[in-house]
Design a protein around this motif. Structure first.
Motif, PDB file in Angstrom:
ATOM      1  N   TYR A  61     -26.339  -7.667  24.018  1.00  0.00           N
ATOM      2  CA  TYR A  61     -26.392  -9.117  23.820  1.00  0.00           C
ATOM      3  C   TYR A  61     -27.096  -9.799  24.995  1.00  0.00           C
ATOM      4  N   VAL A  62     -26.771  -9.350  26.191  1.00  0.00           N
ATOM      5  CA  VAL A  62     -27.398  -9.909  27.395  1.00  0.00           C
ATOM      6  C   VAL A  62     -28.894  -9.625  27.405  1.00  0.00           C
ATOM      7  N   LEU A  63     -29.263  -8.387  27.065  1.00  0.00           N
ATOM      8  CA  LEU A  63     -30.684  -8.031  27.038  1.00  0.00           C
ATOM      9  C   LEU A  63     -31.437  -8.875  26.019  1.00  0.00           C
ATOM     10  N   THR A  64     -30.774  -9.156  24.887  1.00  0.00           N
ATOM     11  CA  THR A  64     -31.407  -9.989  23.860  1.00  0.00           C
ATOM     12  C   THR A  64     -31.639 -11.403  24.364  1.00  0.00           C
ATOM     13  N   ILE A  65     -30.669 -11.953  25.091  1.00  0.00           N
ATOM     14  CA  ILE A  65     -30.823 -13.289  25.678  1.00  0.00           C
ATOM     15  C   ILE A  65     -32.037 -13.332  26.600  1.00  0.00           C
ATOM     16  N   GLN A  66     -32.240 -12.247  27.344  1.00  0.00           N
ATOM     17  CA  GLN A  66     -33.347 -12.180  28.290  1.00  0.00           C
ATOM     18  C   GLN A  66     -34.682 -11.831  27.632  1.00  0.00           C
ATOM     19  N   MET A  67     -34.680 -11.669  26.300  1.00  0.00           N
ATOM     20  CA  MET A  67     -35.895 -11.359  25.536  1.00  0.00           C
ATOM     21  C   MET A  67     -36.507 -10.016  25.926  1.00  0.00           C
ATOM     22  N   ILE A  68     -35.688  -9.135  26.509  1.00  0.00           N
ATOM     23  CA  ILE A  68     -36.213  -7.832  26.930  1.00  0.00           C
ATOM     24  C   ILE A  68     -36.572  -6.956  25.722  1.00  0.00           C
ATOM     25  N   PRO A  69     -35.726  -6.883  24.673  1.00  0.00           N
ATOM     26  CA  PRO A  69     -36.124  -6.095  23.500  1.00  0.00           C
ATOM     27  C   PRO A  69     -37.432  -6.565  22.881  1.00  0.00           C
ATOM     28  N   GLN A  70     -37.628  -7.884  22.835  1.00  0.00           N
ATOM     29  CA  GLN A  70     -38.858  -8.415  22.258  1.00  0.00           C
ATOM     30  C   GLN A  70     -40.078  -7.993  23.077  1.00  0.00           C
ATOM     31  N   GLN A  71     -39.937  -8.013  24.404  1.00  0.00           N
ATOM     32  CA  GLN A  71     -41.047  -7.613  25.271  1.00  0.00           C
ATOM     33  C   GLN A  71     -41.371  -6.130  25.106  1.00  0.00           C
ATOM     34  N   ILE A  72     -40.310  -5.300  25.033  1.00  0.00           N
ATOM     35  CA  ILE A  72     -40.525  -3.867  24.816  1.00  0.00           C
ATOM     36  C   ILE A  72     -41.173  -3.634  23.455  1.00  0.00           C
ATOM     37  N   ALA A  73     -40.701  -4.393  22.462  1.00  0.00           N
ATOM     38  CA  ALA A  73     -41.251  -4.243  21.109  1.00  0.00           C
ATOM     39  C   ALA A  73     -42.735  -4.555  21.080  1.00  0.00           C
ATOM     40  N   GLU A  74     -43.137  -5.632  21.740  1.00  0.00           N
ATOM     41  CA  GLU A  74     -44.554  -6.011  21.768  1.00  0.00           C
ATOM     42  C   GLU A  74     -45.396  -4.917  22.420  1.00  0.00           C
ATOM     43  N   LEU A  75     -44.861  -4.342  23.519  1.00  0.00           N
ATOM     44  CA  LEU A  75     -45.583  -3.280  24.215  1.00  0.00           C
ATOM     45  C   LEU A  75     -45.740  -2.053  23.325  1.00  0.00           C
ATOM     46  N   LEU A  76     -44.648  -1.645  22.664  1.00  0.00           N
ATOM     47  CA  LEU A  76     -44.692  -0.437  21.841  1.00  0.00           C
ATOM     48  C   LEU A  76     -45.551  -0.639  20.598  1.00  0.00           C
ATOM     49  N   VAL A  77     -45.510  -1.828  20.027  1.00  0.00           N
ATOM     50  CA  VAL A  77     -46.363  -2.121  18.867  1.00  0.00           C
ATOM     51  C   VAL A  77     -47.836  -2.016  19.255  1.00  0.00           C
ATOM     52  N   SER A  78     -48.172  -2.547  20.409  1.00  0.00           N
ATOM     53  CA  SER A  78     -49.571  -2.481  20.860  1.00  0.00           C
ATOM     54  C   SER A  78     -49.998  -1.038  21.100  1.00  0.00           C
ATOM     55  N   ILE A  79     -49.082  -0.225  21.660  1.00  0.00           N
ATOM     56  CA  ILE A  79     -49.393   1.192  21.869  1.00  0.00           C
ATOM     57  C   ILE A  79     -49.600   1.885  20.529  1.00  0.00           C
ATOM     58  N   GLY A  80     -48.699   1.612  19.570  1.00  0.00           N
ATOM     59  CA  GLY A  80     -48.807   2.232  18.262  1.00  0.00           C
ATOM     60  C   GLY A  80     -50.074   1.844  17.532  1.00  0.00           C
ATOM     61  N   GLN A  81     -50.477   0.587  17.664  1.00  0.00           N
ATOM     62  CA  GLN A  81     -51.662   0.116  16.958  1.00  0.00           C
ATOM     63  C   GLN A  81     -52.953   0.604  17.605  1.00  0.00           C
ATOM     64  N   SER A  82     -52.932   0.724  18.951  1.00  0.00           N
ATOM     65  CA  SER A  82     -54.155   1.127  19.643  1.00  0.00           C
ATOM     66  C   SER A  82     -54.299   2.645  19.758  1.00  0.00           C
ATOM     67  N   GLN A  83     -53.182   3.338  19.995  1.00  0.00           N
ATOM     68  CA  GLN A  83     -53.239   4.781  20.219  1.00  0.00           C
ATOM     69  C   GLN A  83     -52.852   5.606  18.986  1.00  0.00           C
ATOM     70  N   GLY A  84     -52.260   4.952  17.999  1.00  0.00           N
ATOM     71  CA  GLY A  84     -51.853   5.678  16.801  1.00  0.00           C
ATOM     72  C   GLY A  84     -50.337   5.748  16.689  1.00  0.00           C
ATOM     73  N   SER A  85     -49.852   5.741  15.447  1.00  0.00           N
ATOM     74  CA  SER A  85     -48.408   5.723  15.219  1.00  0.00           C
ATOM     75  C   SER A  85     -47.729   6.993  15.709  1.00  0.00           C
ATOM     76  N   TRP A  86     -48.440   8.137  15.657  1.00  0.00           N
ATOM     77  CA  TRP A  86     -47.808   9.392  16.083  1.00  0.00           C
ATOM     78  C   TRP A  86     -47.630   9.436  17.591  1.00  0.00           C
ATOM     79  N   ILE A  87     -48.508   8.776  18.327  1.00  0.00           N
ATOM     80  CA  ILE A  87     -48.316   8.668  19.783  1.00  0.00           C
ATOM     81  C   ILE A  87     -47.049   7.859  20.063  1.00  0.00           C
ATOM     82  N   PHE A  88     -46.848   6.796  19.273  1.00  0.00           N
ATOM     83  CA  PHE A  88     -45.624   6.006  19.400  1.00  0.00           C
ATOM     84  C   PHE A  88     -44.400   6.878  19.144  1.00  0.00           C
TER      85      PHE A  88
END
Length: 619
Positions: free
Chosen positions: A481-508
């Motif tokens: 809950y605390v991490l969600t308040i700090q928007m940390i999951p959203q930031q990690i999600a954005e990073l991983l989505v960009s990796i998946g889209q640029s490097q490929g889903s299997w790299i993710f």
């Protein structure tokens, strides 16, 4: 003078703590029994009498909260929370005792924080009711009672040491508190420092060997204390919210069913039957370990419970047969990884809960991956093992009829669980309640080894064990809950989505496996799932992965980390149960881990292995 005062206070606390933990232990066992009866009755009333008990689920959830806090209070009073010395070996020997003892003060401080916060929560909810009209206080009062007992138990254990160690470790904790307060007082906006202090507390807790539940709880508590925009009552509120879910009742129920099958003698009969069947082959004892772990995974739901059940029965046979105990411990740990997705696994239930995936579908999806890994591990056990003399392992053998009866009773329960899930007859929680009734009643009739005294002790012990396990879930939810308040999951999600889209889903996917192996080793399965599953599963779906396939890969990766040297918490427990040292287990375990890793990668790269069977079942 101080030593006499310490002794007097300890004597008083010890007597008080013994009384209170006895009361919470019996209360926890009674709550667990009543909850089994309530859930079983609600199913009968709904399906047989066609008259649903509207209040049953809310009452069961309230008793679930009581079970958790009575159980964790009992374990704290008995000293049941043990930290793992992952990093303590790197701390100088002269300082280490003070660091170890400081973790006891952390338990006390977290309990104090929960007591204060839950008292405020009790005041807020005093006149509130649930949807069906039940008073809200029935859910909150056990939290306050359990927190007070936990606080007193933690204080007793904090004072149980030489005066010098008690004072200096306490002074070290006090110094850290003062430094944190100074940092906050010098900042124009203290809320901006809350996240940083939270992460510092988390790292210090891991390094100092603080039990994982209290490391998570301390981190969340510090955030709520440091952020003036959030009332401190949110701390206990989020801890309670973490276990206020009907689906999580399946965890203590499956643990209870597994314990009943163990206490009624089924485990000893089954293991002896497998040894006598497999012992004539090369690697027969290792293969017995693999098969027994797979079988009990379908009963107890908890991997550590499986190792305790099978290890307690099989390790004496290993020593009697003059086999290598270190090799046997390595096979136990590797087999635990293999059986991670065999239902009813605790982590499958937690994953379904936090990621909003059908638990029944996850149970079915885990079967073929588990079968593939089981075959690979049996081949490895046969290849790397040797032959044994069965008469050495079992000088006195039971009649085969007794052994087959034990196996058939256990298989019937597994069939009941699997059939109920696949046909959607009832929820996993309701099925687990009937599994308890079956294990206790049928086990008693079939074997007559489950006496009334043993049954009472079993309910009390499982209530305490469930409290410890689910308190981890509760504290992990608060931190999430605390991490969600700090928007940390959203930031990690954005990073991983960009990796998946640029490097490929299997790299993710491969990156996810690496991340979960690392965090699975440190955090255990449940807290790692609660923190990462809500982040990773939606990303995986966005990148085109089936959530069932991705979920099974997550479970296996975290299981691999949990039982991998040199950090895996599960491996430490395995070594303790088997009576060996981890440093002697690493070398024989490497070959089995490589086999497991190969199987996990194969399952990750071939989604059909996980999705074919659920597709046939209509998921």
């Amino acid at each position: 003078m101080l030593i006499k005062q310490q002794a007097g206070l300890l004597d008083y606390l010890s007597r008080l703590n013994k009384l209170l933990t006895t009361l919470t232990a019996w209360a926890g066992g009674l709550v667990l029994l009543v909850n089994v009866l309530v859930v079983s009755a609600s199913v009968i009333w709904r399906y047989v009498l066609h008259s649903p008990l509207e209040w049953a689920e809310e009452a069961a959830r309230a008793m679930m909260i009581a079970l958790v806090f009575f159980g964790v209070a009992t374990s704290t009073g008995r000293g049941g929370h043990i930290g793992v010395d992952l990093f303590l070996r790197f701390i100088p020997g002269s300082v280490r005792p003070y660091v170890v003892h400081a973790s006891r003060w952390v338990l006390f401080l977290v309990a104090v924080g929960l007591t204060m916060s839950s008292y405020s929560l009790l005041q807020v909810s005093r006149y509130q009711t649930t949807e069906t009209g039940l008073p809200m206080i029935i859910s909150i009062a056990p939290v306050l009672i359990g927190s007070v007992v936990m606080m007193l138990g933690a204080l007793e254990h904090a004072l149980k040491e030489r005066m010098k160690v008690v004072l200096l470790s306490g002074a070290g904790i006090a110094l850290l508190v003062v430094l944190g307060w100074l940092k906050l007082s010098l900042m124009a906006d203290p809320a901006t420092a809350a996240a940083g202090l939270m992460f510092i507390c988390f790292l210090l807790g891991i390094i100092a060997g603080v039990p994982i539940a209290f490391t998570l709880g301390m981190s969340a508590m510090v955030f709520f204390i440091c952020d003036p925009t959030l009332p401190f009552v949110f701390f206990s509120q989020q801890v309670v919210a973490g276990v206020d879910h009907f689906v999580l009742l399946a965890i203590p129920f499956f643990l209870l069913a597994g314990a009943a099958m163990e206490h009624n003698g089924m485990s000893t009969r089954l293991v002896e039957l497998v040894v006598r069947g497999m012992g004539r082959f090369r690697g027969g004892l290792n293969m017995t370990t693999v098969l027994s772990m797979a079988f009990f995974s379908g009963i107890s739901g908890s991997k550590l419970a499986d190792i305790a059940a099978v290890g307690g029965v099989l390790m004496p046979a290993v020593r009697r047969a003059k086999e290598d105990s270190n090799e046997a411990a390595a096979v136990f740990a590797a087999s635990a990884v293999v059986s991670e997705t065999i239902p009813p696994c605790v982590n499958l239930i937690v994953l379904g809960f936090v990621a909003n995936i059908s638990i029944g579908a996850l149970f079915i999806a885990g079967l073929i991956p588990a079968a593939c890994l089981l075959v690979l591990m049996l081949i490895a056990a046969n290849r790397f093992g040797g032959k044994i003399n069965i008469k050495d392992a079992y000088p006195q053998m039971r009649p085969r009829l007794q052994l087959w009866l034990g196996a058939l009773v256990g298989l019937a329960m597994i069939f009941m669980i699997g059939r109920g899930v696949m046909m959607g007859i009832a929820t996993s929680t309701e099925i687990s309640a009937f599994a308890v009734v079956y294990a206790v009643v049928v086990g008693r009739l079939a074997f007559r080894e489950l006496t009334l005294r043993t049954t009472v002790k079993m309910f009390i012990d499982i209530a305490a064990m469930s409290g410890v396990l689910l308190f981890i879930v509760a504290c992990a939810t608060s931190l999430s809950y605390v991490l969600t308040i700090q928007m940390i999951p959203q930031q990690i999600a954005e990073l991983l989505v960009s990796i998946g889209q640029s490097q490929g889903s299997w790299i993710f996917l491969l990156l996810t496996i690496v991340i979960l192996i690392v965090f699975g080793a440190v955090l255990e399965g449940a807290p790692a799932l609660i923190i990462f599953a809500p982040i990773l599963v939606p990303i995986a779906v966005q990148l085109g992965f089936n959530p069932l396939h991705f979920g099974i890969v997550m479970i296996l990766a975290m299981g691999f980390g949990l039982f991998s040297p040199p950090i895996g918490l599960g491996l430490y427990t395995t070594c303790a149960i088997c009576g060996v040292e981890m440093k002697n287990v690493i070398r024989p375990m490497v070959k089995y881990l490589l086999v497991s890793l190969f199987g996990i990668i194969l399952i990750a790269l071939i989604p059909t292995i996980s999705t074919w069977l659920p597709g046939l079942a209509g998921y």
